[in-house]
Motif scaffolding. Sequence first.
Motif, PDB file in Angstrom:
ATOM      1  N   ASP A 102      22.820  -9.284 -35.508  1.00  0.00           N
ATOM      2  CA  ASP A 102      22.221  -8.006 -35.107  1.00  0.00           C
ATOM      3  C   ASP A 102      20.931  -7.685 -35.848  1.00  0.00           C
ATOM      4  OD1 ASP A 102      23.275  -7.610 -37.554  1.00  0.00           O
ATOM      5  OD2 ASP A 102      24.627  -5.985 -37.003  1.00  0.00           O
ATOM      6  N   ARG A 114      21.065  -1.638 -37.209  1.00  0.00           N
ATOM      7  CA  ARG A 114      21.438  -2.652 -36.245  1.00  0.00           C
ATOM      8  C   ARG A 114      20.412  -2.690 -35.109  1.00  0.00           C
ATOM      9  NH1 ARG A 114      25.174  -4.863 -33.071  1.00  0.00           N
ATOM     10  NH2 ARG A 114      26.755  -5.837 -34.354  1.00  0.00           N
ATOM     11  N   GLN A 151      20.490  -7.276 -38.877  1.00  0.00           N
ATOM     12  CA  GLN A 151      20.660  -6.485 -40.104  1.00  0.00           C
ATOM     13  C   GLN A 151      20.480  -7.376 -41.332  1.00  0.00           C
ATOM     14  OE1 GLN A 151      24.446  -4.309 -39.456  1.00  0.00           O
ATOM     15  NE2 GLN A 151      23.227  -2.524 -39.946  1.00  0.00           N
ATOM     16  N   ASP A 193      24.283 -12.432 -39.776  1.00  0.00           N
ATOM     17  CA  ASP A 193      24.718 -11.647 -38.619  1.00  0.00           C
ATOM     18  C   ASP A 193      23.701 -11.739 -37.485  1.00  0.00           C
ATOM     19  OD1 ASP A 193      26.820 -10.915 -40.127  1.00  0.00           O
ATOM     20  OD2 ASP A 193      26.354  -8.766 -40.218  1.00  0.00           O
TER      21      ASP A 193
HETATM   22 MG    MG Z   1      25.750  -5.270 -38.384  1.00  0.00          MG
END
Ligand code: MG
Length: 325
Positions: A101, A204, A103, A99
């Motif tokens: 972000d 996030r 994370q 991802d």
């Molecule tokens: Mg996320």
Amino acid sequence: MNTPLKKLAIIVPAYNESKNIIPFYKAVCNITDELTNYQWNLLFVNDGSTDDTWIKIKELAEKDHNVKGINLSRNFGKEIALTAGAEAIEDTEAVILMDADLQHPPSLIPKLIQQWESGYQIVATQRTAIEYSWLRELGSRAFYYLMRLMSDINLEAKTTDYRLLDKKVLNILKTFEEKTRFFRGLIDWMGFRKTYVNFSAPERNDGDSTFKLRDLTKLAINSLTSFSLMPLRITGYLGVFVLISTSLLMIYMILTQLFMNQLYTALAYFVVFNTFLFGIVLAAIGMLALYIGHIHTEVVRRPLYIIQEQVGFDGSESGAEQLND
Ligand code: MG
Ligand code: UDP
């Protein structure tokens, strides 16, 4: 005596991640710069963002020739974005899906690579810390429970899309033609040598998760129905149960009326008979499930089987690659 560098790619779906692209890129470079035995490619798939995510990706790609970008014409959803990325990557020894972000901590990359180098073809990650709301956590648990109960794939709870896939796995994934897809489910369905790495997911980096409960519910229902016909079958079983019990009840009523002078009202007969008819309908739905099952297997055209390796065949190292020819 230089051995050629192994090529690896990172695929990153991005939807409205404008503020995350650069921090993500920097964090990944910090890690990959240390892993000097590999040549890295970073592929961003812009999933129809409405902010300037795509502009950020283009700027990066101009500066760094290892960065690539794909711009989808609209928002297709993460599963499709991942598919687009996987299909665009060629000539790589393995891919990592993560991802944008942050994370999915880039610091885990060396561990993923290490497991892959030791022979695993799928290195999945499992999160240990809970970073979602209790409602989502509850939903997620229910989903994994149902998935294990109803389908023939064994989906581990709390696994994420943060995964490393060997090129063999990737090449087979590319041959899948089904439209409604659940990436993780498909990967787990495929088998192969697989291991897990644990990590605790941070919050996030910027912005909010774009997954609404509605989307997640849709994803969960799609996943369940594309891997299992159990819900329809249960209806069928219920139908058969109703049929048998009402038939027995009806016989009991007639016999006791004939031989033991027990009296039943017309309404009683009507109710039992009506329930019997319901039973027929439910059982018929169960029958339909069997036929739909056949149609489903035909139309998704998943490969019947996947060959992990073979020996003794001329010039072929593996069935997986043959499949992709
Ligand atoms: Mg996320
Ligand atoms: N994403 C995407 N398309 C979408 C929604 C999300 O490509 O329609 C990407 C998003 O940019 C991020 C990843 O999928 O890189 C996970 O999304 P998010 O963080 O919103 O989900 P969560 O972490 O809550 O599962």
